[in-house]
Structure formats: structure tokens, C-alpha cells
Scaffold this active site. Structure first.
Site, PDB file in Angstrom:
ATOM      1  N   ASP A  67      14.646  31.613  55.772  1.00 51.14           N
ATOM      2  CA  ASP A  67      13.234  31.425  55.449  1.00 51.14           C
ATOM      3  C   ASP A  67      12.413  32.699  55.638  1.00 51.14           C
ATOM      4  O   ASP A  67      12.875  33.670  56.239  1.00 51.14           O
ATOM      5  CB  ASP A  67      12.644  30.271  56.280  1.00 51.14           C
ATOM      6  CG  ASP A  67      13.199  30.215  57.710  1.00 51.14           C
ATOM      7  OD1 ASP A  67      13.605  31.275  58.218  1.00 51.14           O
ATOM      8  OD2 ASP A  67      13.232  29.120  58.288  1.00 51.14           O
ATOM      9  N   ASN A 136      10.630  19.514  66.677  1.00 49.34           N
ATOM     10  CA  ASN A 136      10.338  18.337  65.847  1.00 49.34           C
ATOM     11  C   ASN A 136      11.501  17.983  64.915  1.00 49.34           C
ATOM     12  O   ASN A 136      11.355  17.158  64.031  1.00 49.34           O
ATOM     13  CB  ASN A 136       9.059  18.556  65.030  1.00 49.34           C
ATOM     14  CG  ASN A 136       9.186  19.698  64.018  1.00 49.34           C
ATOM     15  OD1 ASN A 136      10.253  20.298  63.882  1.00 49.34           O
ATOM     16  ND2 ASN A 136       8.126  19.993  63.307  1.00 49.34           N
ATOM     17  N   HIS A 138      13.116  20.132  62.844  1.00 48.10           N
ATOM     18  CA  HIS A 138      13.274  20.896  61.598  1.00 48.10           C
ATOM     19  C   HIS A 138      14.487  21.821  61.650  1.00 48.10           C
ATOM     20  O   HIS A 138      14.888  22.273  62.714  1.00 48.10           O
ATOM     21  CB  HIS A 138      11.995  21.660  61.213  1.00 48.10           C
ATOM     22  CG  HIS A 138      11.646  22.854  62.051  1.00 48.10           C
ATOM     23  ND1 HIS A 138      10.360  23.138  62.466  1.00 48.10           N
ATOM     24  CD2 HIS A 138      12.397  23.869  62.554  1.00 48.10           C
ATOM     25  CE1 HIS A 138      10.354  24.255  63.153  1.00 48.10           C
ATOM     26  NE2 HIS A 138      11.578  24.716  63.234  1.00 48.10           N
ATOM     27  N   GLU A 143      10.350  20.694  57.456  1.00 46.79           N
ATOM     28  CA  GLU A 143       9.611  19.920  58.452  1.00 46.79           C
ATOM     29  C   GLU A 143       9.862  18.418  58.238  1.00 46.79           C
ATOM     30  O   GLU A 143      10.328  18.019  57.160  1.00 46.79           O
ATOM     31  CB  GLU A 143       8.117  20.226  58.313  1.00 46.79           C
ATOM     32  CG  GLU A 143       7.752  21.696  58.563  1.00 46.79           C
ATOM     33  CD  GLU A 143       7.707  22.079  60.041  1.00 46.79           C
ATOM     34  OE1 GLU A 143       8.506  21.558  60.847  1.00 46.79           O
ATOM     35  OE2 GLU A 143       6.872  22.939  60.392  1.00 46.79           O
TER      36      GLU A 143
HETATM   37  C1  F6R Z   1      14.029  30.235  61.712  1.00 46.27           C
HETATM   38  C2  F6R Z   1      14.266  28.827  61.486  1.00 46.27           C
HETATM   39  C3  F6R Z   1      13.795  27.772  62.443  1.00 46.27           C
HETATM   40  C4  F6R Z   1      14.174  28.039  63.895  1.00 46.27           C
HETATM   41  C5  F6R Z   1      13.595  26.949  64.786  1.00 46.27           C
HETATM   42  C6  F6R Z   1      13.890  27.181  66.253  1.00 46.27           C
HETATM   43  O1  F6R Z   1      14.634  31.012  60.703  1.00 46.27           O
HETATM   44  O2  F6R Z   1      14.827  28.512  60.513  1.00 46.27           O
HETATM   45  O3  F6R Z   1      14.309  26.533  62.036  1.00 46.27           O
HETATM   46  O4  F6R Z   1      15.568  28.078  64.017  1.00 46.27           O
HETATM   47  O5  F6R Z   1      12.205  26.883  64.607  1.00 46.27           O
HETATM   48  O6  F6R Z   1      13.213  28.306  66.681  1.00 46.27           O
HETATM   49  P1  F6R Z   1      13.375  28.863  68.177  1.00 46.27           P
HETATM   50  O7  F6R Z   1      14.764  29.341  68.273  1.00 46.27           O
HETATM   51  O8  F6R Z   1      12.374  29.981  68.250  1.00 46.27           O
HETATM   52  O9  F6R Z   1      13.079  27.731  69.068  1.00 46.27           O
END
Ligand code: F6R
Length: 260
Positions: A67, A136, A138, A143
Site C-alpha cells: 500500500d 481492527n 485490517h 479496512e
Molecule cells: C502496512 C500495512 C498495514 C500494517 C498494519 C499493522 O503496509 O499494510 O496493514 O501491517 O496496520 O501496522 P503496525 O505493524 O504498525 O501495527
């Protein structure tokens, strides 16, 4: 789903790094799907260490990140382009032509998302997709309420995700509202999905993903449909799993057991 429970974040991270290294040793031209976020920082540090030690070469692989924030150009310090460049691509001197991320500054983000999805297909699809998980549920920036059949597209970030990611931005900087993210269908097409979660803040989402119903309420639950998903956890992230004892019997200390 293969669920590996390691005692602490360092051991879980090392297991995740080992899976990436194994995949690159087996096929140095592998196509990797990469993730960003706090959980991934020690993963890239570990991968860098293994590459510098001569255990693995990354210069023939191709990568596609999950992303990028809409509106941020690649040189923006909080862009995922910068995250990857600083932590992995530049230290290893990787060819930028082989390391792909969606362009957050594309004039037409929807068209950029479609182009990106097609580029993944054209590269032969993803061999190993690395994933983190949001509190959450994702994966990527899919989301809750994301279609489980979604392609790469523009998604609106939830307040919870923007608040969680505010730590990477300055006090007077706003977290972007939109992102281009690989879709759930795109992620499910990968040949091996490896999700790493560490820390108590991920425990509820991990349990819903692995043991809850398949539902857009928890987009990560779509991994229940993946033919080869490996979930790597530390003890805290595994704390809410009802079947934890079973997973620990199948893979004691997160290790493979040979049959017979
Ligand atoms: C980032 C992504 C997100 C993160 C997720 C967890 O490229 O795709 O899905 O993996 O938000 O983020 P952290 O590791 O910062 O808790």
C-alpha cells in the site's frame, strides 16, 4: 492456517525473517509482497543483517508493497516509498525497477490501483506475501467492510487506523485519509501468505482473524480461505486464541515437527 507461537517478539520476528530467507534461497527470483508499519521494522533489520552476513541475496527478487498513502509523493518522509527505501532498498542498493509500490501522487489514483494490480499479475503473481494486522483486523489497508473479493483500489482509512499511524507523522502533520491498497483478492492470490503479529494490542484481532467467522468485519479472516497461510505470533499476540494449546501441540515453540 499454520499458527506458530513464539515466546517473544524477537523470536517471532526471526521466524518471519527465516521464512523470507528460505523462500529466496529456494527461488532467488521470487516475487515478494512487502508490508510496512512498526511490526515490519525489525523484520527488515533482520533481513538486512542476514543479507549482509551473506546468507541470502535480494538483488534478483522483485517486490510489490501492499500500500501507499494517496497524496504522498515517493520522496515524502512519511511515504511508504521512503519507509522501504530507508530500511531495505537503499542499504542493499536494490534496483528501483524491481521494487514496486503504488504511486500515492498519481493523478488518477483509481487508475494507478488498476495498473498496479495488473503489474503484479504480469510479474507472475506473488510468491510470498508478508502481512501485518491492524488492531481492527485490517490487512494492507483493507479496512473492516472491505469486500473479500476486492482488487487493488483506493480505500478510505478509518479513524482508528489514522490514529494508530499518527505516531509516524509530526504533531502538525495530518495522516492522509486515503490509501491505495492491494485488495483482499489480490492478497489471496499470493502463493504463500505470512502474517506477523506481536504485542497485546493485536491479540483480539488475531483471535477474530483465526477463529472468528469469515467476515468483512475482520478483513484478515479472509486468510482462512488462503491455501497456504502462516501466522507467526508472539505469546502476547496469541493470548486470546481459544485453541492455543492445540496450535502449540502441533508446532511446539513454533517449530515444525517431523512426522513418524
Ligand atoms: C502496512 C500495512 C498495514 C500494517 C498494519 C499493522 O503496509 O499494510 O496493514 O501491517 O496496520 O501496522 P503496525 O505493524 O504498525 O501495527
Amino acid at each position: 492456517m499454520k499458527i506458530l507461537i513464539l515466546p517473544d517478539p524477537a523470536a517471532a520476528t526471526a521466524t518471519c525473517v527465516a521464512l523470507i530467507v528460505e523462500s529466496l534461497i529456494e527461488n532467488p527470483k521470487a516475487v515478494l509482497g512487502l508490508a510496512t508499519g512498526g511490526t515490519m521494522e525489525p523484520v527488515y533489520a533482520g533481513l538486512l543483517k542476514r543479507a549482509r552476513a551473506g546468507d541470502v541475496l535480494l538483488d534478483r527478487m522483485t517486490s510489490f508493497n501492499l500500500d501507499e498513502y494517496v497524496g504522498l509523493p515517493p520522496e515524502h518522509p512519511q511515504s511508504y516509498h521512503s519507509f522501504m527505501r530507508e530500511r531495505l532498498f537503499a542499504p542493499l542498493g536494490l534496483d528501483p525497477a524491481r521494487t514496486h509500490l503504488p504511486r500515492g501522487d498519481a493523478e488518477d489514483p483509481a487508475a494507478e490501483a488498476a495498473r498496479y494490480d495488473a503489474a503484479i499479475t504480469q510479474a507472475g503473481g506473488i510468491d510470498l506475501q508478508l502481512l501485518g494486522i491492524g488492531g481492527n483486523g485490517h490487512i494492507g489497508f483493507n479496512e473492516p467492510s472491505s469486500s473479500l473479493a476486492s482488487p487493488t483500489r483506493v480505500k478510505t482509512l478509518t479513524c482508528a487506523t489514522r490514529e494508530a499511524n499518527a505516531r509516524f507523522f509530526g504533531p502538525d502533520e495530518a495522516v492522509p485519509r486515503f490509501a491505495i491498497t492491494m485488495g483482499i483478492a489480490t492478497i489471496l492470490r499470493s502463493r504463500h501468505a505470512v502474517l506477523l503479529a506481536t504485542g497485546a494490542a493485536k491479540a483480539a484481532a488475531v483471535a477474530t482473524m483465526a477463529e472468528g467467522p469469515l467476515s468483512a468485519r475482520c478483513p484478515a479472516s479472509a486468510l482462512q480461505l488462503h491455501p497456504k497461510a502462516t501466522i507467526v505470533l508472539d505469546a502476547e499476540a496469541a493470548a486470546d486464541l481459544e485453541l492455543r494449546q492445540y496450535y502449540e501441540t502441533v508446532h511446539p515453540q513454533g517449530q515444525e515437527v517431523t512426522l513418524g
